[in-house]
Write an enzyme that holds these catalytic residues in place. Structure first.
Site, PDB file in Angstrom:
ATOM      1  N   LYS A 129     -17.863  -1.712 -11.414  1.00 15.22           N
ATOM      2  CA  LYS A 129     -18.334  -2.387 -13.189  1.00 15.22           C
ATOM      3  C   LYS A 129     -18.848  -3.283 -13.096  1.00 15.22           C
ATOM      4  O   LYS A 129     -20.117  -3.900 -13.853  1.00 15.22           O
ATOM      5  CB  LYS A 129     -16.996  -2.533 -13.736  1.00 15.22           C
ATOM      6  CG  LYS A 129     -17.104  -3.732 -15.389  1.00 15.22           C
ATOM      7  CD  LYS A 129     -16.088  -4.087 -15.779  1.00 15.22           C
ATOM      8  CE  LYS A 129     -15.296  -5.479 -16.999  1.00 15.22           C
ATOM      9  NZ  LYS A 129     -16.394  -3.924 -17.901  1.00 15.22           N
ATOM     10  N   SER A 172     -10.335  -5.873 -37.716  1.00 15.90           N
ATOM     11  CA  SER A 172     -10.383  -7.321 -36.790  1.00 15.90           C
ATOM     12  C   SER A 172     -11.782  -7.907 -37.488  1.00 15.90           C
ATOM     13  O   SER A 172     -12.870  -7.255 -38.067  1.00 15.90           O
ATOM     14  CB  SER A 172     -10.676  -6.676 -35.037  1.00 15.90           C
ATOM     15  OG  SER A 172     -11.450  -5.590 -35.090  1.00 15.90           O
ATOM     16  N   TRP A 203      -2.499   4.714 -25.750  1.00 15.47           N
ATOM     17  CA  TRP A 203      -3.160   3.912 -24.939  1.00 15.47           C
ATOM     18  C   TRP A 203      -2.374   3.150 -23.998  1.00 15.47           C
ATOM     19  O   TRP A 203      -2.407   2.440 -23.736  1.00 15.47           O
ATOM     20  CB  TRP A 203      -3.650   3.097 -25.693  1.00 15.47           C
ATOM     21  CG  TRP A 203      -4.578   3.463 -26.865  1.00 15.47           C
ATOM     22  CD1 TRP A 203      -5.045   5.184 -26.320  1.00 15.47           C
ATOM     23  CD2 TRP A 203      -5.182   3.593 -27.898  1.00 15.47           C
ATOM     24  NE1 TRP A 203      -5.906   5.460 -27.382  1.00 15.47           N
ATOM     25  CE2 TRP A 203      -6.273   4.418 -28.347  1.00 15.47           C
ATOM     26  CE3 TRP A 203      -5.952   2.010 -28.209  1.00 15.47           C
ATOM     27  CZ2 TRP A 203      -7.261   4.357 -29.528  1.00 15.47           C
ATOM     28  CZ3 TRP A 203      -6.126   2.026 -29.468  1.00 15.47           C
ATOM     29  CH2 TRP A 203      -6.873   3.459 -29.985  1.00 15.47           C
ATOM     30  N   ASP A 261      -1.768   1.430 -38.222  1.00 12.22           N
ATOM     31  CA  ASP A 261      -3.192   1.827 -37.423  1.00 12.22           C
ATOM     32  C   ASP A 261      -2.845   2.982 -36.388  1.00 12.22           C
ATOM     33  O   ASP A 261      -2.068   3.165 -35.724  1.00 12.22           O
ATOM     34  CB  ASP A 261      -4.697   0.916 -36.606  1.00 12.22           C
ATOM     35  CG  ASP A 261      -5.401  -0.530 -37.702  1.00 12.22           C
ATOM     36  OD1 ASP A 261      -5.431  -0.046 -37.969  1.00 12.22           O
ATOM     37  OD2 ASP A 261      -4.853  -1.606 -36.934  1.00 12.22           O
ATOM     38  N   GLU A 276      -5.761  11.824 -31.352  1.00 12.67           N
ATOM     39  CA  GLU A 276      -6.348  12.122 -29.734  1.00 12.67           C
ATOM     40  C   GLU A 276      -5.539  12.657 -29.174  1.00 12.67           C
ATOM     41  O   GLU A 276      -5.473  13.013 -27.831  1.00 12.67           O
ATOM     42  CB  GLU A 276      -6.490  10.631 -29.481  1.00 12.67           C
ATOM     43  CG  GLU A 276      -6.999  10.231 -27.704  1.00 12.67           C
ATOM     44  CD  GLU A 276      -7.013   8.778 -27.521  1.00 12.67           C
ATOM     45  OE1 GLU A 276      -7.509   8.323 -28.237  1.00 12.67           O
ATOM     46  OE2 GLU A 276      -6.200   8.075 -26.673  1.00 12.67           O
ATOM     47  N   CYS A 316      -9.606   7.034 -36.751  1.00 18.65           N
ATOM     48  CA  CYS A 316     -10.219   6.309 -36.278  1.00 18.65           C
ATOM     49  C   CYS A 316     -12.035   7.889 -35.419  1.00 18.65           C
ATOM     50  O   CYS A 316     -11.837   7.831 -34.059  1.00 18.65           O
ATOM     51  CB  CYS A 316     -10.543   5.755 -34.336  1.00 18.65           C
ATOM     52  SG  CYS A 316     -11.004   3.957 -34.602  1.00 18.65           S
ATOM     53  N   HIS A 320     -20.309   0.577 -34.609  1.00 18.13           N
ATOM     54  CA  HIS A 320     -20.570   1.557 -33.725  1.00 18.13           C
ATOM     55  C   HIS A 320     -21.918   0.563 -33.327  1.00 18.13           C
ATOM     56  O   HIS A 320     -22.452   1.314 -32.221  1.00 18.13           O
ATOM     57  CB  HIS A 320     -20.245   2.772 -33.174  1.00 18.13           C
ATOM     58  CG  HIS A 320     -19.081   3.031 -33.230  1.00 18.13           C
ATOM     59  ND1 HIS A 320     -18.498   3.523 -34.658  1.00 18.13           N
ATOM     60  CD2 HIS A 320     -17.608   2.524 -32.653  1.00 18.13           C
ATOM     61  CE1 HIS A 320     -17.246   3.655 -34.172  1.00 18.13           C
ATOM     62  NE2 HIS A 320     -17.012   3.577 -33.614  1.00 18.13           N
TER      63      HIS A 320
HETATM   64  N1  GLN Z   1      -7.217  -2.693 -36.922  1.00 15.97           N
HETATM   65  C1  GLN Z   1      -8.042  -2.402 -35.924  1.00 15.97           C
HETATM   66  C2  GLN Z   1      -9.102  -3.406 -35.629  1.00 15.97           C
HETATM   67  O1  GLN Z   1     -10.150  -4.035 -36.535  1.00 15.97           O
HETATM   68  C3  GLN Z   1      -8.168  -1.330 -35.971  1.00 15.97           C
HETATM   69  C4  GLN Z   1      -9.035  -0.414 -33.943  1.00 15.97           C
HETATM   70  C5  GLN Z   1      -9.020   0.578 -34.613  1.00 15.97           C
HETATM   71  O2  GLN Z   1      -8.829   1.602 -35.056  1.00 15.97           O
HETATM   72  N2  GLN Z   1      -9.419   0.781 -32.502  1.00 15.97           N
HETATM   73  O3  GLN Z   1      -9.232  -3.711 -34.805  1.00 15.97           O
HETATM   74 ZN    ZN Z   2     -11.056   2.408 -35.773  1.00 12.67          ZN
END
Ligand code: GLN
Ligand code: ZN
Length: 777
Positions: A25, A450, A578, A616, A622, A660, A711
């Site tokens: 990395k 976030s 995760w 969330d 996934e 997501c 993104h």
């Molecule tokens: N609440 C999280 C953030 O805003 C959601 C992140 C995600 O969906 N991966 O970072």
């Molecule tokens: Zn997300």
């Protein structure tokens, strides 16, 4: 070809590539930053590969018998295959030199994009947390052997005294994982190009044989998955054609086809009748197959050591499974079920883990040791490894009886749950209660949680961790950050505010650190994609919540504003997806425990005056199993755990969820069953395709299809956002629509974020005005 040297008795399908201290990395990122040259990066890679080979021999593989896989990659194995076969998309034609190959810088450009040229799309690798790059194949793709990197790496090892086994993604999986290029006509399937691709693999096998390779590993995991676009008959026909043709080559190494991540099912009889020499089965996820014509002439490589999880496991059971196969095939050997890419390097690198817990674990190095043990058992008999089998059994017994693994009160509570614990009140009643409690305008605006994590925030967290910053000072710094983020959101004019999540290193690890039943590691990094690594927590025991987790942060935030502040939690499925999960009880049971802890957190948030809570679940899609027959059961418990977590909320409390991904269609029923009052979902990159799915699926709760692609650093214009909103409003009644970005803003910079959110609010105002919405004062 002459009769092959025997397949090694014990092997692994692949080894972590990042290095025990994430050396790769760091090397790759400093090459990107321009501080080192390509030659220096190559040197680091040479050293890492040499260190890996030495380590694997130390752990019990052999230098001369093809048991060491050549599984290195600078970024991704699918990208490697793409460069090997020359399938560079037209928009990147300028990266290809006159000999048809692409240099290291060009290789990374495909992965990361350049200017207006989008990178290759990235998507999940089967049911792991690894992400690969998606090749784009069309009628225009010209296949030719364009990189001899894999041959050079073999030669490099050979010069150092090792006969390795080169590993490459197989031709069928390569095409099944590809998508149609922009140039391809509608209805085109990349699999149509198989006959043009096979000669390139043939040429590669020829080169490897000439270089002295005795075995080559072709990974064909796509055959275990039912979730791919191509019809099953086409996939099976391609498999048959590919290996009939490669098997018939005069000059080639012996061919080992590996099928990790599940059982081959109807693909096994097909493969068994081709001329491949060895077949690798995932016997951790998949079942022991029935007698199959053709297998008697093959080596079966029994993937009995879990490459996907970190437990020391039932070694004797694994040995028994391998032995049970012996009647089915000419010869049976052992391996990991998948590449060890998904697990960290070495348990011994953890100095802070509880020593009992450490004794129950096996990371990559320990798993190599386990494979070596089983291999010895196969040659010398079970008695020769009796001590190792007994030690593993003792560790398992100790684990079963250890305090915390089973917590009576957690289990008692789970046992009393009834149907009613999984349902909230009537939706119309909730709608009414929430409208009174919240008084939101039409098309409410919000963010996903976030805000940008600045260097200052990260440094404060790091200093807090080392003790350089007291709890009190750390709290004050975070509160200052929250106050700034709240003021900013008010200034921008958002309707539902967030605290910005500055105190969270990671949305799962943050909760894992505060729940009982989890452990976190120091060096337990695994590759997520490219140079990105994550450090999954270890869920080892019954889960409970010793004290409130987020309540103080949320109440502090709500105290700063009259607007509603969303409490922010990570859902049970995502916490499981995760983390490394326990293997001693069904995932559904673990999910129930996590859900109950979150349920209590919601009760506490409500009591503290929080009126909206977002749970969330970005990983819901996934974790969807690869086999269709397993979907119903998965959706039942995953949706159930979300409902259990949220159903304790009062009618007036608005429950949000965030997902997501944009393939809404496949899981639309499940999403409806979550019964969240509001669901936000990624939508921009798929050009609002989700909106059609929502309309078709008859979804009547609140929905926020993302209108700002987080993104990318690009700032969307007011006009663009207005268009996206209009698109949503064509199909979804306006009273349901929320306005929000695609995902959290954590990885973005402040300048672009503020500008984008301003545009989002401006676009919303324009649309509200046009549709004559009344905005409360
Ligand atoms: N609440 C999280 C953030 O805003 C959601 C992140 C995600 O969906 N991966 O970072
Ligand atoms: Zn997300």
């Amino acid at each position: 070809m002459t009769s092959p040297t025997p397949f090694p008795t014990g092997t692994i399908l692949g080894y972590p590539r990042i290095g025990p201290r994430r050396q790769l990395k760091k090397a790759v990122e400093s090459f990107w930053a321009g501080t080192t040259t390509a030659a220096e990066l190559e040197d680091t890679a040479v050293a890492l590969r040499q260190a890996t080979r030495e380590r694997l021999v130390e752990l019990g593989l052999h230098a001369g018998d093809s048991s060491i896989p050549g599984s290195f990659s600078f970024y991704d194995q699918v990208l490697d295959a793409l460069c090997t076969v020359g399938a560079v998309p037209t928009r990147y034609a300028s990266l290809v030199d006159s000999e048809g190959s692409i240099d290291l810088a060009g290789y990374f450009t495909l992965a990361r994009g350049e200017g207006d040229n989008l990178p290759l799309e990235m998507t999940k690798w089967f049911d792991s947390n690894y992400h690969y790059l998606v090749p784009e194949i069309g009628p225009e793709t010209v296949f030719s052997l364009s990189s001899d990197r894999i041959v050079r790496e073999f030669a490099e090892a050979k010069a150092a005294g090792y006969i390795t086994r080169p590993v490459i993604v197989g031709p069928v999986t390569f095409l099944l994982l590809s998508k149609a290029s922009d140039e391809a006509p509608t209805g085109f399937s990349p699999l149509e190009r198989l006959d043009d691709l096979l000669p390139v693999y043939a040429a590669l096998l020829g080169r490897l044989a000439d270089a002295g390779a005795e075995w080559v590993q072709l990974d064909e995991p796509a055959l275990v998955s039912e979730s791919l676009d191509a019809p099953r008959e086409d996939a099976l026909a391609a498999l048959e054609r590919a290996y009939a043709s490669l098997g018939a080559l005069d000059t080639r190494p012996a061919i080992f086809v590996a099928a990790p991540y599940g059982s081959l099912d109807d693909a096994l009889p097909v493969l068994a009748l081709t001329r491949v020499d060895a077949i690798g089965l995932d016997l951790v996820r998949g079942d022991v197959p029935h007698a199959t014509p053709g297998l008697a002439a093959k080596t079966l490589v029994a993937g009995v050591i879990d490459g996907h999880n970190i437990w020391r496991g039932d070694l004797a059971g694994a040995f028994d499974v391998a032995q049970r196969l012996s009647g089915l095939a000419g010869r049976v050997t052992v391996s990991t079920s998948t590449s060890l890419l998904h697990v960290p390097h070495n348990v011994d690198d953890e100095t802070r883990l509880d020593e009992h817990l450490a004794g129950w674990l096996a990371f990559a190095d320990q798993k190599v040791g386990q494979v070596a043990t089983l291999a010895r058992g196969l040659t010398e008999g079970r008695a020769a490894i009796a001590a190792e089998l007994a030690a593993a059994a003792d560790a398992r017994d100790a684990r079963r009886a250890a305090p915390g693994v089973r917590d009576g009160s957690v289990r008692a509570r789970a046992a009393t749950l009834t149907e009613a614990d999984y349902s909230r009140g009537d939706y119309q009643a909730r709608l009414h209660a929430q409208a009174c409690a919240l008084d939101l305008p039409l098309l409410p605006t919000t963010t996903i949680g976030s805000f940008p994590q600045t260097g200052d925030i990260r440094r404060a967290r790091a200093r807090h961790l080392t003790g350089a910053l007291t709890d009190e000072d750390y709290r004050r710094l975070m509160e200052a950050e929250i106050a700034r983020v709240v003021a900013l959101q008010e200034e921008i004019g958002l309707d539902v505010l967030v605290h910005g999540e500055p105190e969270r290193n990671d949305m799962v690890q943050y909760f894992a650190e505060q729940l009982d039943g989890f452990a976190v590691t120091e060096n337990g990094w695994v590759q997520s994609y490219g140079s990105r690594c994550t450090r999954p927590s270890i869920l080892w025991g019954d889960v409970s919540r010793p004290r409130p987790i987020t309540v103080a942060w949320s109440t502090y935030t709500q105290g700063l504003t009259r607007k509603p502040v969303k409490g922010m939690l990570t859902g049970p499925v995502t916490i499981l997806a995760w983390s490394f999960v326990r293997d001693d009880q069904p995932l559904a049971d673990t999910a129930t425990q996590v859900a109950l802890a979150l349920r209590d957190e919601i009760t506490d948030l409500e009591a503290a005056g929080i009126r909206i809570v977002q749970v969330d679940e970005p990983a819901l899609r996934e974790l969807l199993p690869l086999k269709t027959k397993d979907h119903a059961d998965y959706l039942d418990w995953s949706v159930g755990s979300f409902r259990l977590a949220t159903a304790g909320a009062n009618d007036a409390t608005q429950i949000h969820t965030h997902l997501c991904y944009s393939e809404f269609g496949v899981v639309i029923d499940a999403i409806r069953n979550l019964d969240a009052d509001v669901t936000s979902i990624e939508a921009v990159r798929s050009r609002m395709e989700v909106v059609a799915d929502i309309e078709a699926g008859g979804f009547d709760h609140g929905i926020g299809p993302g209108v700002y692609d987080i993104h990318s650093p690009r700032v969307p214009s007011i006009g663009e956002i207005t268009d996206l909103l209009d698109r949503a409003l064509e199909s979804i009644p306006e009273r349901q629509v929320w306005v929000n970005p695609d995902c959290g803003l954590k990885t973005r910079g402040y300048t672009e974020t503020v500008e984008s959110l301003h545009n989002m609010v401006a676009a919303t105002s324009a649309v509200r005005e046009r549709i004559g919405a009344v905005v409360p004062a």
